[in-house]
Design a protein around this motif. Structure first.
Motif, short mmCIF file in Angstrom:
data_model
loop_
_atom_site.label_atom_id
_atom_site.label_comp_id
_atom_site.label_asym_id
_atom_site.label_seq_id
_atom_site.Cartn_x
_atom_site.Cartn_y
_atom_site.Cartn_z
N ALA A 57 0.87 -0.97 -0.27
CA ALA A 57 0.23 0.28 0.16
C ALA A 57 0.92 0.83 0.13
CB ALA A 57 -1.32 0.07 1.08
N MET A 58 0.68 2.30 -0.71
CA MET A 58 1.45 3.15 -1.14
C MET A 58 0.79 4.49 -0.38
SD MET A 58 4.83 2.91 -2.58
CE MET A 58 4.72 4.58 -3.22
N ARG A 59 1.52 5.28 0.59
CA ARG A 59 0.21 6.06 1.03
C ARG A 59 1.26 7.66 0.88
NH1 ARG A 59 -2.57 2.83 0.67
NH2 ARG A 59 -4.12 1.92 1.94
N PHE A 60 0.38 8.49 -0.01
CA PHE A 60 1.30 9.83 0.24
C PHE A 60 0.61 10.40 0.60
CE2 PHE A 60 1.30 7.36 -3.92
CZ PHE A 60 3.32 7.59 -4.11
N PHE A 61 1.35 11.26 1.84
CA PHE A 61 0.65 12.17 2.98
C PHE A 61 0.95 13.63 3.04
CE2 PHE A 61 -1.26 8.22 5.84
CZ PHE A 61 -2.20 8.22 4.91
N SER A 62 1.04 14.42 3.14
CA SER A 62 1.59 15.46 3.78
C SER A 62 2.31 15.63 4.87
CB SER A 62 1.04 17.10 3.95
OG SER A 62 -0.03 16.57 5.27
N VAL A 63 3.23 16.01 5.74
CA VAL A 63 3.74 16.04 6.52
C VAL A 63 2.49 15.86 8.24
CG1 VAL A 63 5.64 16.61 7.88
CG2 VAL A 63 6.27 16.18 5.79
N GLN A 64 1.95 16.62 7.99
CA GLN A 64 1.38 16.91 9.18
C GLN A 64 0.76 16.04 9.24
OE1 GLN A 64 1.56 19.72 11.60
NE2 GLN A 64 -0.09 18.32 12.28
N HIS A 65 -0.24 15.98 7.93
CA HIS A 65 -1.94 14.73 7.59
C HIS A 65 -0.47 13.75 8.64
CE1 HIS A 65 -4.89 12.61 6.86
NE2 HIS A 65 -4.43 11.82 6.08
N THR A 66 0.40 12.72 7.96
CA THR A 66 1.38 11.62 9.02
C THR A 66 1.07 12.22 10.50
OG1 THR A 66 3.15 12.02 6.57
CG2 THR A 66 3.21 10.56 8.73
N CYS A 67 1.22 12.96 10.72
CA CYS A 67 1.73 12.94 12.36
C CYS A 67 0.08 12.91 13.01
CB CYS A 67 1.70 14.53 12.72
SG CYS A 67 3.90 15.36 11.95
N LYS A 91 9.96 17.42 11.65
CA LYS A 91 8.79 17.84 11.97
C LYS A 91 8.01 16.58 12.24
CE LYS A 91 9.04 21.65 8.99
NZ LYS A 91 8.24 21.74 7.25
N LEU A 92 8.23 15.65 11.39
CA LEU A 92 7.24 14.46 12.06
C LEU A 92 7.75 13.73 12.88
CD1 LEU A 92 8.41 12.84 8.63
CD2 LEU A 92 6.04 13.34 8.79
N LEU A 133 16.97 16.20 16.48
CA LEU A 133 16.62 14.75 16.16
C LEU A 133 17.29 13.79 17.17
CD1 LEU A 133 16.21 14.42 12.49
CD2 LEU A 133 14.46 13.14 14.11
N ARG A 134 18.81 13.96 17.47
CA ARG A 134 19.34 13.46 18.07
C ARG A 134 19.40 13.73 19.48
NH1 ARG A 134 25.49 13.88 17.82
NH2 ARG A 134 25.55 16.25 18.42
#
Lengths: 163, 144
Positions: A57-67, A91-92, A133-134
């Motif tokens: 399954a391939m999903r193309f989400f905006s960064v915000q939508h992914t969160c 951001k994620l 991130l680290r």
């Protein structure tokens, strides 16, 4: 329910030849391309879908939508997330995508960027995002460019370049 | 693990190997044998033979560029002669076939690998005009 995120990769080209092999090697059934531009571009989506088996399954989400939706993943989903830049990765992660390790694949060369391997060049904004991130989120990094085989990039220690 | 020899006209073998390396990493147990201008068919056959012998293991897949071309024909001769090794030979090698062959060796033995590589090679020739016509998307109930 914590989503089963098998791998999280930063790749400037998102899903391409190398990405295709990552998906195969990881054996995931869901790929989330977390990218604002790709989420609105049918052409990019078509090209990325072309290299991936239909059983994935391939999903193309905006960064915000992914969160927003990541915690709603089904337990049946084993997920590979790819985003384009270190800043999007930050951001994620800051937005609640639960990962501990990030694969830094391709960050291309550009003005003001320092090459640290043949696949990775870091500019100030990349370094700042990776450092946060680290240091703030406890993320560890690996730099394997390809899913298998010796590509010469795996041995680079990113941390050396973040101080 | 199945050993792989790639042979073909000009720098096709070393070229396709450099491309495979870029997407899949540097593979073990893969040797490219170029057939360059001015080389004799006999020298090519010797080089393919040497490559097969340099690879450990009993199972060898030879990927040639063109059916009936000299690299393919010499590989066929090597297969005939080296009866002590289990050799399969494909023509029409392209990137998808080469990647599949290199990548699927972890799980597949020689016969299965040969089929997988041939199938991937055929499937990999795609007309852009036909892309994206399949709108079906895999769904997960209660998922994303």
């Amino acid at each position: 329910m914590v989503p089963n995120i098998v791998a999280f990769r930063i790749d400037e080209r998102l899903i391409h030849g190398q990405g295709q092999l990552w998906i195969k090697a990881l054996g995931v059934n869901t790929v989330i391309v977390a990218n604002d531009s790709a989420s609105e571009d049918p052409m990019q989506q078509t090209l990325m879908k072309a290299v991936v088996s239909k059983s994935v399954a391939m999903r193309f989400f905006s960064v915000q939508h992914t969160c927003d939706v990541i915690m709603k993943a089904s337990p049946k989903q084993s997920i590979f997330i790819v985003c384009k830049t270190a800043e999007d990765a930050l951001k994620l992660v800051a937005g609640g995508v639960p990962v501990k390790e990030i694969n830094v694949g391709n960050i291309h060369r550009g003005p003001g960027k320092v090459e640290i391997s043949k696949y990775i060049a870091l500019g100030p904004e990349d370094k700042a995002a990776l450092k946060e991130l680290r240091d703030k989120h406890g993320i560890t990094f690996n730099t394997r460019a390809t899913a298998s085989g010796d590509d010469g990039a795996a041995k680079v220690d990113l941390n050396k370049y973040l101080d | 693990m199945v050993g792989i020899v790639i042979t073909g006209h000009g720098h096709f073998p070393s070229g396709i190997l450099s491309a495979v390396e870029l997407v899949a990493g540097k593979p073990d147990q893969v040797i490219g044998v170029d057939f360059e201008a001015g080389h004799s068919a006999h020298a090519l056959k010797e080089a393919i033979m040497a490559a097969v012998e340099a690879l450990g293991g009993d199972e060898i897949l030879i990927l040639a560029d063109l059916v009936g071309g000299t690299p393919f024909n010499m590989a066929a001769a090597v297969k005939q002669e080296l009866t002590s090794r289990n050799i399969r030979l494909l023509a029409g090698t392209n990137m998808p076939a080469a990647i599949e062959a290199v990548f699927s060796r972890v799980n597949a033995g020689l016969d299965e690998l040969t089929e997988l590589a041939a199938a991937a090679g055929s499937r990999g020739v795609v007309d852009f005009e036909h892309l994206g016509q399949d709108k079906e998307q895999l769904r997960f109930e209660d998922g994303i």
